[in-house]
Design a protein around this motif. Structure first.
Motif, mmCIF file in Angstrom:
data_model
loop_
_atom_site.group_PDB
_atom_site.id
_atom_site.type_symbol
_atom_site.label_atom_id
_atom_site.label_comp_id
_atom_site.label_asym_id
_atom_site.label_seq_id
_atom_site.Cartn_x
_atom_site.Cartn_y
_atom_site.Cartn_z
ATOM 1 N N UNK A 64 -15.972 29.966 29.214
ATOM 2 C CA UNK A 64 -15.845 29.965 27.924
ATOM 3 C C UNK A 64 -16.772 29.350 27.142
ATOM 4 N N UNK A 65 -17.942 29.247 27.434
ATOM 5 C CA UNK A 65 -19.223 28.578 27.069
ATOM 6 C C UNK A 65 -20.287 29.271 26.858
ATOM 7 N N UNK A 66 -20.796 29.544 25.544
ATOM 8 C CA UNK A 66 -22.136 30.328 25.348
ATOM 9 C C UNK A 66 -23.173 29.170 25.591
ATOM 10 N N UNK A 120 -18.080 22.566 16.482
ATOM 11 C CA UNK A 120 -19.491 22.988 16.278
ATOM 12 C C UNK A 120 -20.399 23.097 17.696
ATOM 13 N N UNK A 121 -21.577 23.741 17.688
ATOM 14 C CA UNK A 121 -22.336 23.753 18.799
ATOM 15 C C UNK A 121 -23.028 22.460 19.272
ATOM 16 N N UNK A 155 -28.370 24.508 23.515
ATOM 17 C CA UNK A 155 -27.072 24.324 22.664
ATOM 18 C C UNK A 155 -25.987 25.008 23.474
ATOM 19 N N UNK A 156 -24.916 24.302 23.384
ATOM 20 C CA UNK A 156 -23.745 24.776 24.063
ATOM 21 C C UNK A 156 -22.536 24.893 23.051
#
Length: 127
Positions: free
Chosen positions: A91-93, A24-25, A15-16
């Motif tokens: 800025x992305x998990x 949402x992811x 998932x990002x």
């Protein structure tokens, strides 16, 4: 007809999630693994593939997991415990999840013949 039994395995997802924007992811990929080594290898291959494009902090997190965290992940999977591997790039998990599951066989998934009811269907004529 031979009845296939359910099979234990692992459901893996990637998932990002934006840390700077609302929303949402997003599911990027999923994979069905049938062993702990196959499940953690899926994450390791993904990390090896993207690590050259990651910023230095995220790349360091990725390699730290591959050298140290992967062992803990494998041990947890062998105990049938769910696992998460996560890192932040700009800025992305990016998060990989691995959960133990019981895969149920689908009727005729491996067979080449359609089930008998498929022949009862009559297509509508084109209008």
């Amino acid at each position: 007809m031979l009845m296939k039994l359910p099979r234990w395995g692992f459901w893996c997802e990637c998932w990002t999630e934006s840390l700077t924007e609302q929303g949402p992811p997003v599911l990027v990929a999923s994979f069905d693994a049938y062993s702990a080594p196959q499940a953690d290898r899926w994450v390791a291959i993904a990390l090896e593939t993207i690590s050259p494009a990651l910023d230095s902090d995220a790349s360091a997190e990725a390699w730290e997991w591959m050298y140290d965290g992967r062992i803990d992940t494998r041990r947890a999977l062998l105990r049938a415990e769910p696992c998460t591997v996560s890192l932040t790039h700009v800025g992305t998990r990016i998060t990989w999840t691995i959960r133990p599951v019981l895969f149920l066989p689908l009727a005729h998934r491996q067979g080449t013949e359609l089930p008998a009811c498929a022949h009862d269907f009559t297509p509508r004529p084109e209008e």
